[in-house]
Design a protein around this motif. Sequence first.
Motif, PDB file in Angstrom:
ATOM      1  N   ARG A   1       0.838  -1.197   0.000  1.00  0.00           N
ATOM      2  CA  ARG A   1       0.000   0.000   0.000  1.00  0.00           C
ATOM      3  C   ARG A   1       0.878   1.254   0.000  1.00  0.00           C
ATOM      4  O   ARG A   1       0.634   2.190  -0.753  1.00  0.00           O
ATOM      5  CB  ARG A   1      -0.914  -0.012   1.225  1.00  0.00           C
ATOM      6  CG  ARG A   1      -2.010   1.026   1.141  1.00  0.00           C
ATOM      7  CD  ARG A   1      -2.629   1.307   2.474  1.00  0.00           C
ATOM      8  NE  ARG A   1      -3.297   0.127   3.025  1.00  0.00           N
ATOM      9  CZ  ARG A   1      -3.709   0.057   4.286  1.00  0.00           C
ATOM     10  NH1 ARG A   1      -3.505   1.063   5.110  1.00  0.00           N
ATOM     11  NH2 ARG A   1      -4.309  -1.022   4.725  1.00  0.00           N
ATOM     12  N   ARG A   2       1.914   1.231   0.872  1.00  0.00           N
ATOM     13  CA  ARG A   2       2.821   2.393   0.921  1.00  0.00           C
ATOM     14  C   ARG A   2       3.451   2.644  -0.446  1.00  0.00           C
ATOM     15  O   ARG A   2       3.513   3.758  -0.925  1.00  0.00           O
ATOM     16  CB  ARG A   2       3.928   2.164   1.938  1.00  0.00           C
ATOM     17  CG  ARG A   2       3.531   2.344   3.364  1.00  0.00           C
ATOM     18  CD  ARG A   2       3.298   3.800   3.736  1.00  0.00           C
ATOM     19  NE  ARG A   2       2.417   3.810   4.886  1.00  0.00           N
ATOM     20  CZ  ARG A   2       1.108   3.691   4.800  1.00  0.00           C
ATOM     21  NH1 ARG A   2       0.512   3.625   3.633  1.00  0.00           N
ATOM     22  NH2 ARG A   2       0.361   3.679   5.879  1.00  0.00           N
ATOM     23  N   ARG A   3       3.917   1.543  -1.060  1.00  0.00           N
ATOM     24  CA  ARG A   3       4.566   1.690  -2.364  1.00  0.00           C
ATOM     25  C   ARG A   3       3.597   2.265  -3.382  1.00  0.00           C
ATOM     26  O   ARG A   3       3.931   3.166  -4.138  1.00  0.00           O
ATOM     27  CB  ARG A   3       5.077   0.326  -2.856  1.00  0.00           C
ATOM     28  CG  ARG A   3       6.334  -0.066  -2.142  1.00  0.00           C
ATOM     29  CD  ARG A   3       7.144  -1.051  -2.963  1.00  0.00           C
ATOM     30  NE  ARG A   3       8.196  -1.604  -2.122  1.00  0.00           N
ATOM     31  CZ  ARG A   3       8.274  -2.880  -1.753  1.00  0.00           C
ATOM     32  NH1 ARG A   3       7.409  -3.743  -2.217  1.00  0.00           N
ATOM     33  NH2 ARG A   3       9.236  -3.277  -0.963  1.00  0.00           N
ATOM     34  N   SER A   4       2.347   1.717  -3.375  1.00  0.00           N
ATOM     35  CA  SER A   4       1.352   2.214  -4.326  1.00  0.00           C
ATOM     36  C   SER A   4       1.081   3.686  -4.081  1.00  0.00           C
ATOM     37  O   SER A   4       0.981   4.479  -5.015  1.00  0.00           O
ATOM     38  CB  SER A   4       0.042   1.448  -4.184  1.00  0.00           C
ATOM     39  OG  SER A   4       0.281   0.094  -4.161  1.00  0.00           O
ATOM     40  N   GLU A   5       0.960   4.021  -2.780  1.00  0.00           N
ATOM     41  CA  GLU A   5       0.666   5.420  -2.455  1.00  0.00           C
ATOM     42  C   GLU A   5       1.788   6.330  -2.933  1.00  0.00           C
ATOM     43  O   GLU A   5       1.533   7.391  -3.510  1.00  0.00           O
ATOM     44  CB  GLU A   5       0.471   5.576  -0.950  1.00  0.00           C
ATOM     45  CG  GLU A   5      -0.912   5.184  -0.493  1.00  0.00           C
ATOM     46  CD  GLU A   5      -1.022   5.102   1.025  1.00  0.00           C
ATOM     47  OE1 GLU A   5      -2.081   4.699   1.499  1.00  0.00           O
ATOM     48  OE2 GLU A   5      -0.038   5.446   1.709  1.00  0.00           O
ATOM     49  N   GLU A   6       3.023   5.850  -2.687  1.00  0.00           N
ATOM     50  CA  GLU A   6       4.154   6.661  -3.133  1.00  0.00           C
ATOM     51  C   GLU A   6       4.147   6.805  -4.646  1.00  0.00           C
ATOM     52  O   GLU A   6       4.320   7.896  -5.185  1.00  0.00           O
ATOM     53  CB  GLU A   6       5.470   6.029  -2.660  1.00  0.00           C
ATOM     54  CG  GLU A   6       5.788   6.365  -1.214  1.00  0.00           C
ATOM     55  CD  GLU A   6       6.862   5.456  -0.634  1.00  0.00           C
ATOM     56  OE1 GLU A   6       7.609   4.840  -1.424  1.00  0.00           O
ATOM     57  OE2 GLU A   6       6.941   5.371   0.610  1.00  0.00           O
ATOM     58  N   ALA A   7       3.910   5.671  -5.319  1.00  0.00           N
ATOM     59  CA  ALA A   7       3.895   5.700  -6.785  1.00  0.00           C
ATOM     60  C   ALA A   7       2.771   6.590  -7.283  1.00  0.00           C
ATOM     61  O   ALA A   7       2.943   7.380  -8.213  1.00  0.00           O
ATOM     62  CB  ALA A   7       3.730   4.285  -7.330  1.00  0.00           C
ATOM     63  N   LEU A   8       1.607   6.445  -6.614  1.00  0.00           N
ATOM     64  CA  LEU A   8       0.458   7.243  -7.011  1.00  0.00           C
ATOM     65  C   LEU A   8       0.746   8.726  -6.808  1.00  0.00           C
ATOM     66  O   LEU A   8       0.446   9.556  -7.666  1.00  0.00           O
ATOM     67  CB  LEU A   8      -0.762   6.826  -6.184  1.00  0.00           C
ATOM     68  CG  LEU A   8      -2.098   7.375  -6.645  1.00  0.00           C
ATOM     69  CD1 LEU A   8      -2.444   6.801  -8.012  1.00  0.00           C
ATOM     70  CD2 LEU A   8      -3.192   7.028  -5.653  1.00  0.00           C
ATOM     71  N   GLY A   9       1.334   9.020  -5.659  1.00  0.00           N
ATOM     72  CA  GLY A   9       1.680  10.413  -5.362  1.00  0.00           C
ATOM     73  C   GLY A   9       2.616  10.969  -6.414  1.00  0.00           C
ATOM     74  O   GLY A   9       2.413  12.072  -6.919  1.00  0.00           O
ATOM     75  N   ARG A  10       3.635  10.152  -6.767  1.00  0.00           N
ATOM     76  CA  ARG A  10       4.588  10.599  -7.790  1.00  0.00           C
ATOM     77  C   ARG A  10       3.866  10.818  -9.111  1.00  0.00           C
ATOM     78  O   ARG A  10       4.035  11.839  -9.769  1.00  0.00           O
ATOM     79  CB  ARG A  10       5.678   9.540  -7.979  1.00  0.00           C
ATOM     80  CG  ARG A  10       6.849   9.684  -7.045  1.00  0.00           C
ATOM     81  CD  ARG A  10       8.051   8.958  -7.604  1.00  0.00           C
ATOM     82  NE  ARG A  10       7.770   7.552  -7.877  1.00  0.00           N
ATOM     83  CZ  ARG A  10       7.809   6.589  -6.955  1.00  0.00           C
ATOM     84  NH1 ARG A  10       8.120   6.897  -5.720  1.00  0.00           N
ATOM     85  NH2 ARG A  10       7.550   5.336  -7.264  1.00  0.00           N
ATOM     86  N   LEU A  11       2.999   9.841  -9.455  1.00  0.00           N
ATOM     87  CA  LEU A  11       2.297   9.921 -10.728  1.00  0.00           C
ATOM     88  C   LEU A  11       1.386  11.133 -10.760  1.00  0.00           C
ATOM     89  O   LEU A  11       1.324  11.859 -11.756  1.00  0.00           O
ATOM     90  CB  LEU A  11       1.477   8.645 -10.934  1.00  0.00           C
ATOM     91  CG  LEU A  11       0.871   8.475 -12.321  1.00  0.00           C
ATOM     92  CD1 LEU A  11       1.979   8.297 -13.340  1.00  0.00           C
ATOM     93  CD2 LEU A  11      -0.060   7.277 -12.354  1.00  0.00           C
ATOM     94  N   GLN A  12       0.703  11.354  -9.618  1.00  0.00           N
ATOM     95  CA  GLN A  12      -0.221  12.481  -9.577  1.00  0.00           C
ATOM     96  C   GLN A  12       0.508  13.805  -9.756  1.00  0.00           C
ATOM     97  O   GLN A  12       0.057  14.669 -10.496  1.00  0.00           O
ATOM     98  CB  GLN A  12      -0.997  12.483  -8.256  1.00  0.00           C
ATOM     99  CG  GLN A  12      -2.253  11.642  -8.335  1.00  0.00           C
ATOM    100  CD  GLN A  12      -2.892  11.462  -6.981  1.00  0.00           C
ATOM    101  OE1 GLN A  12      -2.268  11.726  -5.960  1.00  0.00           O
ATOM    102  NE2 GLN A  12      -4.123  11.014  -6.978  1.00  0.00           N
ATOM    103  N   SER A  13       1.649  13.917  -9.069  1.00  0.00           N
ATOM    104  CA  SER A  13       2.346  15.200  -9.201  1.00  0.00           C
ATOM    105  C   SER A  13       2.922  15.337 -10.610  1.00  0.00           C
ATOM    106  O   SER A  13       2.935  16.424 -11.173  1.00  0.00           O
ATOM    107  CB  SER A  13       3.420  15.353  -8.132  1.00  0.00           C
ATOM    108  OG  SER A  13       4.404  14.380  -8.307  1.00  0.00           O
ATOM    109  N   GLU A  14       3.337  14.183 -11.188  1.00  0.00           N
ATOM    110  CA  GLU A  14       3.807  14.244 -12.575  1.00  0.00           C
ATOM    111  C   GLU A  14       2.683  14.668 -13.500  1.00  0.00           C
ATOM    112  O   GLU A  14       2.856  15.514 -14.373  1.00  0.00           O
ATOM    113  CB  GLU A  14       4.312  12.863 -13.017  1.00  0.00           C
ATOM    114  CG  GLU A  14       5.758  12.619 -12.644  1.00  0.00           C
ATOM    115  CD  GLU A  14       6.149  11.158 -12.830  1.00  0.00           C
ATOM    116  OE1 GLU A  14       5.548  10.494 -13.692  1.00  0.00           O
ATOM    117  OE2 GLU A  14       7.053  10.704 -12.110  1.00  0.00           O
ATOM    118  N   LEU A  15       1.514  14.030 -13.252  1.00  0.00           N
ATOM    119  CA  LEU A  15       0.357  14.337 -14.093  1.00  0.00           C
ATOM    120  C   LEU A  15      -0.004  15.810 -13.986  1.00  0.00           C
ATOM    121  O   LEU A  15      -0.231  16.481 -14.986  1.00  0.00           O
ATOM    122  CB  LEU A  15      -0.846  13.502 -13.653  1.00  0.00           C
ATOM    123  CG  LEU A  15      -0.948  12.107 -14.236  1.00  0.00           C
ATOM    124  CD1 LEU A  15      -2.094  11.358 -13.576  1.00  0.00           C
ATOM    125  CD2 LEU A  15      -1.154  12.164 -15.730  1.00  0.00           C
ATOM    126  N   ALA A  16      -0.052  16.264 -12.726  1.00  0.00           N
ATOM    127  CA  ALA A  16      -0.433  17.657 -12.516  1.00  0.00           C
ATOM    128  C   ALA A  16       0.566  18.578 -13.222  1.00  0.00           C
ATOM    129  O   ALA A  16       0.174  19.530 -13.906  1.00  0.00           O
ATOM    130  CB  ALA A  16      -0.467  17.970 -11.028  1.00  0.00           C
TER     131      ALA A  16
END
Lengths: 585, 124
Positions: free
Chosen positions: A313-328
């Motif tokens: 979950r932590r890894r996904s959250e980190e990846a998601l966070g990275r992806l979201q900021s990249e997307l933004a």
Amino acid sequence: MSESRPPVAEDRAVDEVGRLQRCLRDLLSILALPAMWSGREATHLGHTLLDVLVALLPLDVAAVRLVDGEGGEPLEMVRIGAAQRGAIPSEQITMMLGGEPMELPAAAPLEGMELFLAPFPLGLHGEVGHLVVGARRPGFPDADERLLLNVAANQAAIGLREARLLHEQRRVASELDARVARRTAELAAANEELRRSEAFLAEGQQLTTTGSFAWRVATGEITWSDQLYRMFEFDRSKPVTLTDIGSRVHPDDLPLLYHMLTRAEAEASGFEYEHRLLMPDQSVKHLHLVAHARRTRDGALEYIGAVQDVTERRRSEEALGRLQSELAHMARITSLGALTASIAHEVNQPLSGIVTNASTSLRMLAADPPNVEGALETARRTIRDAKRASDVITRLRALFNRKAVTSEPVDLNEAAREVVALSAAEMQRGRVTLRAEYDETLPAILGDRVQLQQVMLNLLRNAVDAVSGIEDRTRLVVLRTGRDEAGNVRLSVEDSGPGLDPDSVPRLFEAFYSTKTGGMGIGLSVSRTIIEGHGGRLWAAPNEGHGATFAFAIPLHPARAVSKYRGDGGSLPTVNTAATQEPRP
Amino acid sequence: MTSRAVVVAVVDDDESVRESLPDLLRELGYAAQAYASAEEFLAAADLGAIHALILDIAMPGMSGPELQQELRRRRLTIPVVFITANGDAALKRRLLAEGAAACLIKPFSETALQLALDAALRHG
């Protein structure tokens, strides 16, 4: 000595001795009865008694009625003496025994002859039953017979009491056995249930990567579930100590562990925290631990808790966070890139007018004679162009000066008009004819105006790109606003371009998918996210003639539960709020 | 002022440009004409009497570069100064390479305009 005795008296004495001997033999037989019926049922006892009596004594009838002491039907047994067998129906005897045996008449008429009867109670008051004997001879029973019958009745009463006791013991014993069996079965079922629960728990723990533990603070005794051993990669056979745990905890998180332990020992309150493990292979696990305090029966403090492996979950959250900021970031950059041209045109055009008019104005004033009227006119134009530039900048500021996502009433027509105005230059440059058809009765929706405008801008840009290759017909883009059957507010952008490749439709909304060599493929994915955030949906569909239509619909009162969907299988996405409408405008 | 009798035509779809630029050109001593589109220019202008053309690049219908092509096709060698609101260095280089006398990015100064026209007229 015997010689001196008169013969008659001697005969009588011999008779007396014989009688006594017989009587003693009979008595011995009767006294042997208990050995015969010991440990047997009352019925057996009754039969034995009657058989022995009929054999020993010259009886014509013998019967017993046994009371079972529990209010059940009495047991009745009858024997007919050998001489009378067949002459006396046993039913008649039974009838005679009915009622109160002790009140039987001494003699009763039977088959034309008198039957002399003698009842004996079994037990002091006949509480165990009665024995009734009868013979067709006057004087029955004589003294010897009465003695023997009394002894027999007495023996029978004792035997029957024993039998009754034995029966009761057996009954109790068998009931006890039944109860034990029942309880055993219940325990077995409970055990099975427990075993299943444990299996469920173990399975659940494995599935959810959750382990459980119990920790007795005073003794330091720690009990772990199998899953916890697996998580820590410890040997299942060894009891776990706090030192073992400490050896696995990530060095950076050790202070956290000590703090937690100190608090737990002191406070007897629940705790919850997250820490990392550093495994022997240097991999890192993230654990989430929840525990609550309880007192055992002997008052000792114990913690019961669960530990979940939240690494994934932590890894996904980190990846998601990275992806979201990249997307933004990318969304911002693409939006900026898309707008740069428009901004340049929109701002530079009036600036150009300002510079030109100002120069002209100066020249007119510097002339001899000064052309004041001309200078005033050009000065006026300067001011007008400056205002125009200022308006453009205000619009752009609204578009870029992003606050947090807001929810305010948005007039979709007005928002679209602004976007169209910003895109006008791009349209012109691409020689695209834009036709805008606004439904003026459109109600306001709740949403983020700037976000919605970014979506519109994206759709317009895509449409312009789609028609850019057209040479044989008008490069037409139609923007429409309106409402659908479900009352949702919708906006569509229809182009006359080459249309959609059916194979690519499902992938259109994926991030980083682009049919354009210069594009980053971020626009549609972000656009869809924005529209879904408004409780609506965004879709693409090929037109009947040329080109494709991209459209979105937003409910007037968005349900908070926005369903997640992906464009898969080529089918149009459906969502709660706009499920029934046609995809085509 | 009219002694130089140099005729400069302005083709731009932006009204403020058509309004302001001819005035400045006249102040600078040129005779100026303004047209809203390439098509209008081709239809209405006395093409033979024009010494220089100030041409917007992006316009509805025929674009600036397309008009330049069309004039070449008609064997008219009118020097062209391109003006654009969102040109970049690469576009400018390309247009110059393809025979433009100058390329001005809006907003441009009076001096830049003057230099560009000077170059254009030398060109021609």
